[in-house]
Design a protein around this motif. Structure first.
Motif, short mmCIF file in Angstrom:
data_model
loop_
_atom_site.label_atom_id
_atom_site.label_comp_id
_atom_site.label_asym_id
_atom_site.label_seq_id
_atom_site.Cartn_x
_atom_site.Cartn_y
_atom_site.Cartn_z
N TRP A 104 0.87 -1.18 0.00
CA TRP A 104 0.00 0.00 0.00
C TRP A 104 0.90 1.22 0.00
O TRP A 104 1.40 1.63 1.03
CB TRP A 104 -0.92 -0.02 1.20
CG TRP A 104 -2.02 -1.02 1.02
CD1 TRP A 104 -2.02 -2.31 1.45
CD2 TRP A 104 -3.25 -0.81 0.32
NE1 TRP A 104 -3.18 -2.93 1.05
CE2 TRP A 104 -3.96 -2.04 0.37
CE3 TRP A 104 -3.82 0.27 -0.35
CZ2 TRP A 104 -5.20 -2.19 -0.25
CZ3 TRP A 104 -5.05 0.12 -0.94
CH2 TRP A 104 -5.74 -1.10 -0.88
N CYS A 105 1.13 1.79 -1.19
CA CYS A 105 2.05 2.92 -1.32
C CYS A 105 1.36 4.23 -0.99
O CYS A 105 0.21 4.45 -1.34
CB CYS A 105 2.60 2.97 -2.73
SG CYS A 105 3.42 1.42 -3.18
N LYS A 106 2.12 5.08 -0.29
CA LYS A 106 1.56 6.37 0.13
C LYS A 106 1.72 7.39 -1.00
O LYS A 106 2.78 7.51 -1.59
CB LYS A 106 2.32 6.85 1.38
CG LYS A 106 1.62 7.95 2.12
CD LYS A 106 2.39 8.28 3.40
CE LYS A 106 1.67 9.24 4.31
NZ LYS A 106 1.14 10.42 3.69
N ARG A 107 0.65 8.13 -1.26
CA ARG A 107 0.69 9.15 -2.32
C ARG A 107 1.41 10.41 -1.81
O ARG A 107 1.20 10.83 -0.68
CB ARG A 107 -0.71 9.53 -2.76
CG ARG A 107 -0.73 10.47 -3.95
CD ARG A 107 -2.14 10.92 -4.25
NE ARG A 107 -2.20 11.63 -5.51
CZ ARG A 107 -1.81 12.89 -5.67
NH1 ARG A 107 -1.33 13.59 -4.66
NH2 ARG A 107 -1.90 13.47 -6.85
N LYS A 108 2.25 10.97 -2.68
CA LYS A 108 2.92 12.23 -2.37
C LYS A 108 2.73 13.14 -3.58
O LYS A 108 2.66 12.66 -4.70
CB LYS A 108 4.42 12.01 -2.18
CG LYS A 108 4.78 11.30 -0.90
CD LYS A 108 6.27 10.99 -0.94
CE LYS A 108 6.90 11.11 0.44
NZ LYS A 108 8.36 10.98 0.32
N ASN A 109 2.68 14.44 -3.33
CA ASN A 109 2.60 15.36 -4.46
C ASN A 109 3.95 15.48 -5.12
O ASN A 109 4.97 15.62 -4.44
CB ASN A 109 2.14 16.74 -4.00
CG ASN A 109 0.62 16.82 -3.96
OD1 ASN A 109 -0.07 16.20 -4.78
ND2 ASN A 109 0.09 17.55 -3.01
N ARG A 110 3.95 15.41 -6.44
CA ARG A 110 5.20 15.54 -7.19
C ARG A 110 5.58 17.02 -7.20
O ARG A 110 4.73 17.88 -7.36
CB ARG A 110 4.97 15.04 -8.61
CG ARG A 110 6.25 14.77 -9.35
CD ARG A 110 5.93 14.25 -10.72
NE ARG A 110 5.14 15.24 -11.46
CZ ARG A 110 4.93 15.17 -12.77
NH1 ARG A 110 5.40 14.16 -13.45
NH2 ARG A 110 4.24 16.08 -13.38
N ARG A 111 6.86 17.28 -7.01
CA ARG A 111 7.31 18.68 -7.04
C ARG A 111 7.37 19.15 -8.48
O ARG A 111 7.92 18.47 -9.33
CB ARG A 111 8.66 18.82 -6.37
CG ARG A 111 8.55 18.70 -4.85
CD ARG A 111 9.86 18.91 -4.15
NE ARG A 111 9.70 18.63 -2.73
CZ ARG A 111 9.82 17.43 -2.21
NH1 ARG A 111 10.12 16.39 -2.97
NH2 ARG A 111 9.66 17.24 -0.92
#
Ligand SMILES: [Zn+2]
Length: 112
Positions: A104-111
């Protein structure tokens, strides 16, 4: 355009499309417009809802990267893996491109 701005536009698009769908349903129910016209409106608004949802998913896909639970590797999944993967609001079940494990991968905002 910033990611937040894009997200806001897609949310507004979904809300407006659903509103149009509801309005055309009410107009048809009250026989204010001809049935054929009501069907046309309903079909158009249903298409708009799908387009808006697809657009929102596309923006979410383009603006996000995922962090592997197993090895901490940050990666961008394929669009197919993204759309087919089980998900919650902030996590998605994906195969890591670093270690090859599914988690279950955590979503991060791409810079940007
Ligand atoms: Zn990994």
């Amino acid at each position: 355009m910033s990611n937040k701005c894009k997200t806001a536009i897609s949310v507004i698009g979904i809300v407006l499309s659903i509103a149009l769908l509801a309005i055309s349903a009410v107009l048809a129910e009250e026989a204010i417009i001809r049935p054929a016209l009501a069907v046309t409106f309903t079909v158009i608004s249903a298409i708009l809802v799908f387009v808006a949802i697809f657009y929102a998913a596309k923006i979410d896909y383009e603006t996000g990267v995922y962090e592997c639970r197993k090895c901490g590797h940050t990666f961008k999944p394929t669009f197919k893996a993204y759309t087919l993967g089980a998900h919650t609001l902030s996590t998605r079940h994906l195969k890591c491109s670093g270690c090859g494990e599914k988690s279950w991968c955590k979503r991060k905002n791409r810079r940007v």
